[in-house]
Design a protein around this motif. Structure first.
Motif, PDB file in Angstrom:
ATOM      1  N   PHE A   1      21.446   0.394 -13.855  1.00  0.00           N
ATOM      2  CA  PHE A   1      21.546  -0.575 -12.759  1.00  0.00           C
ATOM      3  C   PHE A   1      21.488   0.127 -11.405  1.00  0.00           C
ATOM      4  O   PHE A   1      20.753  -0.275 -10.501  1.00  0.00           O
ATOM      5  N   ILE A   2      22.253   1.210 -11.263  1.00  0.00           N
ATOM      6  CA  ILE A   2      22.310   1.919  -9.985  1.00  0.00           C
ATOM      7  C   ILE A   2      20.975   2.584  -9.669  1.00  0.00           C
ATOM      8  O   ILE A   2      20.466   2.491  -8.533  1.00  0.00           O
ATOM      9  N   ILE A   3      20.380   3.246 -10.654  1.00  0.00           N
ATOM     10  CA  ILE A   3      19.117   3.933 -10.431  1.00  0.00           C
ATOM     11  C   ILE A   3      18.006   2.940 -10.099  1.00  0.00           C
ATOM     12  O   ILE A   3      17.263   3.110  -9.113  1.00  0.00           O
ATOM     13  N   SER A   4      17.880   1.885 -10.908  1.00  0.00           N
ATOM     14  CA  SER A   4      16.814   0.907 -10.678  1.00  0.00           C
ATOM     15  C   SER A   4      17.026   0.165  -9.363  1.00  0.00           C
ATOM     16  O   SER A   4      16.073  -0.083  -8.619  1.00  0.00           O
ATOM     17  N   GLY A   5      18.289  -0.179  -9.051  1.00  0.00           N
ATOM     18  CA  GLY A   5      18.569  -0.871  -7.792  1.00  0.00           C
ATOM     19  C   GLY A   5      18.233  -0.011  -6.593  1.00  0.00           C
ATOM     20  O   GLY A   5      17.649  -0.487  -5.605  1.00  0.00           O
ATOM     21  N   THR A   6      18.568   1.277  -6.660  1.00  0.00           N
ATOM     22  CA  THR A   6      18.268   2.197  -5.566  1.00  0.00           C
ATOM     23  C   THR A   6      16.766   2.370  -5.388  1.00  0.00           C
ATOM     24  O   THR A   6      16.241   2.303  -4.268  1.00  0.00           O
ATOM     25  N   LEU A   7      16.072   2.580  -6.499  1.00  0.00           N
ATOM     26  CA  LEU A   7      14.625   2.783  -6.423  1.00  0.00           C
ATOM     27  C   LEU A   7      13.911   1.536  -5.907  1.00  0.00           C
ATOM     28  O   LEU A   7      12.972   1.640  -5.096  1.00  0.00           O
ATOM     29  N   LEU A   8      14.352   0.355  -6.340  1.00  0.00           N
ATOM     30  CA  LEU A   8      13.724  -0.882  -5.874  1.00  0.00           C
ATOM     31  C   LEU A   8      13.954  -1.092  -4.382  1.00  0.00           C
ATOM     32  O   LEU A   8      13.041  -1.489  -3.647  1.00  0.00           O
ATOM     33  N   PHE A   9      15.179  -0.820  -3.925  1.00  0.00           N
ATOM     34  CA  PHE A   9      15.481  -0.977  -2.498  1.00  0.00           C
ATOM     35  C   PHE A   9      14.642  -0.013  -1.660  1.00  0.00           C
ATOM     36  O   PHE A   9      14.042  -0.409  -0.650  1.00  0.00           O
ATOM     37  N   LEU A  10      14.587   1.248  -2.070  1.00  0.00           N
ATOM     38  CA  LEU A  10      13.800   2.244  -1.343  1.00  0.00           C
ATOM     39  C   LEU A  10      12.313   1.921  -1.404  1.00  0.00           C
ATOM     40  O   LEU A  10      11.584   2.122  -0.418  1.00  0.00           O
ATOM     41  N   LEU A  11      11.861   1.420  -2.541  1.00  0.00           N
ATOM     42  CA  LEU A  11      10.451   1.040  -2.681  1.00  0.00           C
ATOM     43  C   LEU A  11      10.098  -0.090  -1.717  1.00  0.00           C
ATOM     44  O   LEU A  11       9.032  -0.071  -1.087  1.00  0.00           O
ATOM     45  N   GLY A  12      10.990  -1.068  -1.605  1.00  0.00           N
ATOM     46  CA  GLY A  12      10.748  -2.176  -0.685  1.00  0.00           C
ATOM     47  C   GLY A  12      10.706  -1.723   0.761  1.00  0.00           C
ATOM     48  O   GLY A  12       9.823  -2.122   1.534  1.00  0.00           O
ATOM     49  N   ALA A  13      11.663  -0.866   1.150  1.00  0.00           N
ATOM     50  CA  ALA A  13      11.686  -0.350   2.526  1.00  0.00           C
ATOM     51  C   ALA A  13      10.459   0.510   2.806  1.00  0.00           C
ATOM     52  O   ALA A  13       9.860   0.420   3.886  1.00  0.00           O
ATOM     53  N   ALA A  14      10.060   1.344   1.843  1.00  0.00           N
ATOM     54  CA  ALA A  14       8.879   2.187   2.016  1.00  0.00           C
ATOM     55  C   ALA A  14       7.609   1.353   2.100  1.00  0.00           C
ATOM     56  O   ALA A  14       6.705   1.642   2.897  1.00  0.00           O
ATOM     57  N   PHE A  15       7.518   0.316   1.281  1.00  0.00           N
ATOM     58  CA  PHE A  15       6.363  -0.578   1.310  1.00  0.00           C
ATOM     59  C   PHE A  15       6.239  -1.251   2.674  1.00  0.00           C
ATOM     60  O   PHE A  15       5.145  -1.383   3.226  1.00  0.00           O
ATOM     61  N   SER A  16       7.385  -1.637   3.232  1.00  0.00           N
ATOM     62  CA  SER A  16       7.384  -2.241   4.562  1.00  0.00           C
ATOM     63  C   SER A  16       6.925  -1.240   5.621  1.00  0.00           C
ATOM     64  O   SER A  16       6.122  -1.578   6.495  1.00  0.00           O
ATOM     65  N   TYR A  17       7.419  -0.011   5.542  1.00  0.00           N
ATOM     66  CA  TYR A  17       7.132   1.005   6.571  1.00  0.00           C
ATOM     67  C   TYR A  17       5.677   1.454   6.533  1.00  0.00           C
ATOM     68  O   TYR A  17       5.024   1.551   7.574  1.00  0.00           O
ATOM     69  N   TRP A  18       5.166   1.772   5.354  1.00  0.00           N
ATOM     70  CA  TRP A  18       3.850   2.384   5.263  1.00  0.00           C
ATOM     71  C   TRP A  18       2.706   1.391   5.059  1.00  0.00           C
ATOM     72  O   TRP A  18       1.545   1.748   5.275  1.00  0.00           O
ATOM     73  N   VAL A  19       3.010   0.160   4.652  1.00  0.00           N
ATOM     74  CA  VAL A  19       1.938  -0.802   4.379  1.00  0.00           C
ATOM     75  C   VAL A  19       2.009  -2.012   5.316  1.00  0.00           C
ATOM     76  O   VAL A  19       1.046  -2.311   6.025  1.00  0.00           O
ATOM     77  N   VAL A  20       3.154  -2.693   5.308  1.00  0.00           N
ATOM     78  CA  VAL A  20       3.246  -3.961   6.028  1.00  0.00           C
ATOM     79  C   VAL A  20       3.280  -3.774   7.542  1.00  0.00           C
ATOM     80  O   VAL A  20       2.535  -4.431   8.288  1.00  0.00           O
ATOM     81  N   LEU A  21       4.146  -2.883   8.033  1.00  0.00           N
ATOM     82  CA  LEU A  21       4.280  -2.706   9.479  1.00  0.00           C
ATOM     83  C   LEU A  21       2.990  -2.231  10.151  1.00  0.00           C
ATOM     84  O   LEU A  21       2.616  -2.775  11.202  1.00  0.00           O
ATOM     85  N   PRO A  22       2.277  -1.238   9.609  1.00  0.00           N
ATOM     86  CA  PRO A  22       1.007  -0.863  10.251  1.00  0.00           C
ATOM     87  C   PRO A  22       0.013  -2.010  10.330  1.00  0.00           C
ATOM     88  O   PRO A  22      -0.661  -2.179  11.352  1.00  0.00           O
ATOM     89  N   MET A  23      -0.068  -2.821   9.270  1.00  0.00           N
ATOM     90  CA  MET A  23      -0.974  -3.962   9.290  1.00  0.00           C
ATOM     91  C   MET A  23      -0.509  -5.014  10.288  1.00  0.00           C
ATOM     92  O   MET A  23      -1.322  -5.604  11.019  1.00  0.00           O
TER      93      MET A  23
END
Length: 254
Positions: A114-136
């Motif tokens: 739970f902790i590992i998957s929750g952490t990875l999902l949260f970081l993945l979402g923030a990274a997706f926002s930073y490197w993909v969504v915000l530049p667009m």
């Protein structure tokens, strides 16, 4: 047991849950305070990282501020947001400790997952926002209406927008984990999730339109991953249901 005793027992149970919630909230607050203090020491480097997505569109390469405290408060906000991110495993553990009493003994063994998957999902979402969504989003917003007008964006405005996007995407990517926990607690079933799929997609579309900037591409960049994450949650709930059914059959034979 009389109705009065049942009511007392229920009241005590509710009181215990509220006491446990208070403890977990206090621990989470301590965790965030410590993490914020650590991040504040690196706030200038973090600020440079945060500024990068919009920097190409700023005439002088930097944001503006109009009050003497604006920049100081901006560094406090940056430290707090980064504190939330780096302490993700610790406060997710507090969340798990709160919901664990409502799970079966077999399901309580998934703490680490739970902790590992929750952490990875949260970081993945923030990274997706930073490197993909915000530049667009910035490419659309900063080039909209021609190049005659020049942006003068304040630190406070930008940080509010940046923080909202990164945290919203981080939390949104926790969707399969949330669905899985609800399934483990027996609140939802795979059949229910499949039957309500169209309503779920409609709700996700509305949420994507509210959270993202007002352009179709940004909305789709959030909606498509959210639909995929919903389907992952449905699949995981099915796995838990089959495991629970198999365990029940074994117990009946014994």
């Amino acid at each position: 047991m009389s109705s009065t005793e049942e009511l007392d027992s229920k009241g005590q149970s509710i009181f215990e849950h509220l006491a446990e919630l208070r403890i977990r909230l206090v621990y989470s607050a301590y965790i965030l305070i410590v993490a914020t203090g650590i991040c504040y020491g690196f706030s200038e480097h973090i600020f440079n990282f945060i500024r990068a997505p919009i920097q190409p569109y700023l005439p002088g390469g930097g944001l503006i501020y109009t009050g003497p405290l604006d920049k100081f408060l901006a560094h406090i906000k940056i430290a707090f947001v980064c504190g939330i991110i780096i302490s993700c495993p610790l406060w997710l553990y507090q969340v798990w400790k709160f919901v664990a009493p409502g799970l079966y003994q077999r399901e309580k063994k998934y703490t680490f997952g739970f902790i590992i998957s929750g952490t990875l999902l949260f970081l993945l979402g923030a990274a997706f926002s930073y490197w993909v969504v915000l530049p667009m989003a910035f490419h659309f917003l900063m080039n909209f209406g021609g190049n005659i007008d020049k942006p003068m964006i304040s630190i406070d405005q930008y940080l509010g927008f940046f923080t909202q996007m990164c945290l919203m995407f981080g939390v949104s990517f926790e969707l399969p984990l949330i669905i899985s926990i609800l399934g483990m607690m027996g609140i939802v079933s795979q059949k229910f999730l499949k039957e309500k799929r169209r309503y779920a997609i409609m709700g996700l579309a509305v949420a994507s339109a509210i959270i993202t900037p007002p352009d179709l591409m940004s909305m789709l960049m959030m909606l498509v991953p959210m639909i995929a994450l919903y389907e992952i949650g449905v699949f995981v709930v099915g796995i838990f249901e089959r495991g629970r059914a198999a365990e029940a059959r074994v117990n009946e034979r014994e």
